[in-house]
Design an enzyme around this catalytic site. Structure first.
Site, PDB file in Angstrom:
ATOM      1  N   SER A 230       0.938  -1.192  -0.293  1.00  0.00           N
ATOM      2  CA  SER A 230      -0.288  -0.193   0.542  1.00  0.00           C
ATOM      3  C   SER A 230       0.821   1.557   0.292  1.00  0.00           C
ATOM      4  O   SER A 230       1.889   1.239  -1.141  1.00  0.00           O
ATOM      5  CB  SER A 230      -0.857  -0.157   1.288  1.00  0.00           C
ATOM      6  OG  SER A 230      -1.966   0.833   0.867  1.00  0.00           O
ATOM      7  N   GLU A 356      -9.282  -3.732  -5.587  1.00  0.00           N
ATOM      8  CA  GLU A 356      -8.358  -2.732  -4.960  1.00  0.00           C
ATOM      9  C   GLU A 356      -9.074  -1.323  -4.298  1.00  0.00           C
ATOM     10  O   GLU A 356      -9.280  -1.218  -3.031  1.00  0.00           O
ATOM     11  CB  GLU A 356      -7.405  -2.336  -5.405  1.00  0.00           C
ATOM     12  CG  GLU A 356      -6.227  -3.238  -5.996  1.00  0.00           C
ATOM     13  CD  GLU A 356      -5.011  -3.724  -4.696  1.00  0.00           C
ATOM     14  OE1 GLU A 356      -5.558  -2.844  -2.718  1.00  0.00           O
ATOM     15  OE2 GLU A 356      -3.905  -4.106  -4.557  1.00  0.00           O
ATOM     16  N   HIS A 466      -8.204  -4.448  -0.655  1.00  0.00           N
ATOM     17  CA  HIS A 466      -6.914  -4.261  -0.484  1.00  0.00           C
ATOM     18  C   HIS A 466      -6.294  -4.846   0.482  1.00  0.00           C
ATOM     19  O   HIS A 466      -6.929  -4.687   1.654  1.00  0.00           O
ATOM     20  CB  HIS A 466      -6.967  -2.673  -0.504  1.00  0.00           C
ATOM     21  CG  HIS A 466      -5.888  -1.771  -0.135  1.00  0.00           C
ATOM     22  ND1 HIS A 466      -5.041  -1.493  -0.994  1.00  0.00           N
ATOM     23  CD2 HIS A 466      -5.301  -0.939   0.743  1.00  0.00           C
ATOM     24  CE1 HIS A 466      -3.885  -0.792  -0.410  1.00  0.00           C
ATOM     25  NE2 HIS A 466      -4.203  -0.783   0.563  1.00  0.00           N
TER      26      HIS A 466
END
Length: 546
Positions: A230, A356, A466
């Protein structure tokens, strides 16, 4: 960029049954003796300061090296996290109970103290390591949207223990770095003072610390791989283009999970948020607002920062606090630097989760019509776009819920008429498009491998959301084995589980795809999905960076 779900990593501790080897958990740095904690075949040295405290007059300044260590130091606990932005989590009534439990009891169980005096580093080693071992090193950069997070949520001992099992022992390093306004203040004033991207500069200082001291722990400073997820993965990518691609010998490989060189413009694009903090802290009338911000009480500055947009507020991934081109460390839009070939020439691995954007679309459930969707994208993601470009965007990301994210779930998971549409757009714009652009630009110039994680597709409403791929690394999955191989040999193939992972090229854009399927948990697919839509997003964001 973006908030790493703290998937059980901070909630459970897995103990190994290995017999400890005869080595004291102490190390000498300069004239100091640091004592760590040993568990099984792993020793941890935690909370070691790697830079001067960024407090007082050092607030909003570049990190300064730590003076030589002296004395006897107990290094058995993580240092405090850097100042965290307050969490505001949208939990809609329609969200299934188990999804709420997954989010609240993983993503937001962030119970750790924070402090401005936070620049510490952690080193996890095999107990058998000696100063002559010359073990390869992986440096983990945590995610959290550049707004929150801490290395204490991740048990590097699991990675080191697995590396020992594979006969490819490595050393694991993690660090704190300044986040939110404390680390990514952005404005003309910040640019003029040369103090942009302080969070990235902290990471860079930690990498210099590794070069200086990792040999004492048994590590080889010439064999460092930087790894992140991330915001941590974006950080890794930005270190590859920082200094116009000069990585200063600080690393030899890069591993990115859900993060690539992102399309961000000049640091002055953050002026709105800077001005808001200046006003709220009472610094508006100061002749030098940056100097004034250095002098205000911590609690005042923290409150002002907390009142700026958070990653799960309405504007979501159009983040207030994010790395931007400062003209020195990041000399241009990172994607422009990639186009110009100003990239560290090291092997790298990069990939994303399939869905995501779902997690970041929970804050926009009031967007329920095409008109509202168009207005939202225009306002926050494509402010300079023409009507024709917006029309194209609507065509590429239609309201047909069967084409939205979670992908491949048909009419299911449509929390609102626009939820899956927004999730598809955000996931592609922020993650998939930058990743594919990076890979295609660097194919044939350096060794690259790519992946797509489709696991946890059954997660209610969120799909393969995610950060779910983190479990595949820290808890003995195939990704962890690939990582260990890569850290050792700059090639993910080798020891452990998994299938042969072919390189990514423009002619054969291979993706190792992780599936929920028990018969075929891993397959090789091609990186061609939503080709026209992703190409369109790349063109638009290159022309109009955030």
């Amino acid at each position: 960029m973006f908030f790493v779900i703290q998937v059980v990593l901070g909630l459970f501790t897995i103990q190994t049954a290995a017999t400890p080897l005869p080595r004291a958990s102490s190390v000498t740095l300069d004239s100091a003796i640091f004592t760590g904690a040993t568990s099984g075949r792993v020793a941890k040295f935690l909370g070691i300061p790697y830079a001067q405290p960024p407090t007082g007059d050092r607030r909003f300044k570049l990190p300064e090296p730590i003076p030589p260590y002296t004395g006897t130091v107990r290094a058995t606990a993580f240092g405090p996290a850097c100042p965290q932005q307050s969490v505001r989590l949208p939990l809609p009534d329609g969200l299934a109970g188990d999804a709420v439990d997954l989010i609240v009891n993983t993503a937001y169980k962030a119970v750790f103290p924070d402090s401005e005096d936070c620049l510490s580093i952690n080193v996890v080693v095999p107990t058998s390591a000696t100063p002559t071992s010359k073990l390869p090193v992986v440096v983990w950069i945590f995610g959290g949207g550049f707004e929150l997070g801490s290395p204490s949520l991740y048990d590097g001992g699991l990675i080191v223990e697995r590396s020992i099992q594979l006969g490819e022992p490595i050393i694991y390093v993690s660090m704190n770095y300044r986040i939110s306004a404390f680390g990514f203040l952005a404005s003309r004033e910040v640019k003029d003072a040369g103090v942009g991207n302080l969070g990235l500069q902290d990471q860079r200082e930690a990498l210099r610390w590794v070069q200086k001291y990792i040999g004492s722990f048994g590590g080889d400073p010439t064999k460092v791989t930087i790894w992140g997820e991330s915001a941590g993965a974006i950080s890794v990518a930005l270190h590859m283009v920082a200094n116009n691609g000069n990585h200063e010998g600080l690393f030899r490989g890069a591993f990115m999970q859900s993060g690539s060189p992102i399309p961000v413009g000049d640091i002055s694009h953050g002026q709105t948020y800077y001005d808001a903090i200046v006003a709220e802290t009472g610094c508006s009338s100061a002749s030098d607002t940056l100097a004034c911000l250095r002098s205000v009480p911590y609690s005042t500055l923290k409150t002002a920062t907390d009142n700026t947009p958070f990653i799960f507020d309405y504007q979501s991934l159009a983040l207030a606090w994010i790395p931007r081109a400062d003209g020195v460390f990041l000399t241009d839009n990172p994607q422009k630097l990639v186009q110009a070939g100003k990239v560290a020439n090291v092997p790298f691995i990069t990939g994303d989760c399939d869905d995501e954007g779902t997690l970041f679309s929970l804050s926009t459930l009031n967007v329920t019509t095409t008109t509202q969707f168009r207005t939202y994208i225009k306002t926050f993601f494509m402010p300079q776009s023409t009507n024709a470009e917006l029309d194209q965007m609507l065509t590429h990301y239609p309201s047909d819920i069967t084409q939205g994210s979670p992908f491949g779930t048909g009419i299911l998971n449509a929390l609102t008429p626009q939820f899956k549409r927004l999730a598809a757009f955000q996931g592609d714009a922020v993650f998939q498009a930058p990743r594919r652009f990076f890979l295609q630009q660097r194919s044939g110039k350096q060794n690259t491998w790519a992946f797509l994680s489709k696991r946890f597709k059954v997660s209610p409403l969120l799909g393969s959301f995610h950060a779910t791929d983190i479990l595949n690394v820290y808890f003995g999955g195939e990704m962890g084995d690939y990582l260990i191989n890569f850290v050792n040999n700059l090639d993910p193939n080798g020891q452990g589980r998994g299938i042969n992972w072919p390189k990514y090229t423009t002619t054969t854009p291979n993706l190792v795809t992780f599936n929920d399927d028990l018969t075929f948990p891993m397959t090789i697919t091609q990186d061609t999905f939503r080709k026209d839509a992703i190409n369109f997003l790349t063109e638009v964001t290159l022309a109009n960076p955030l």
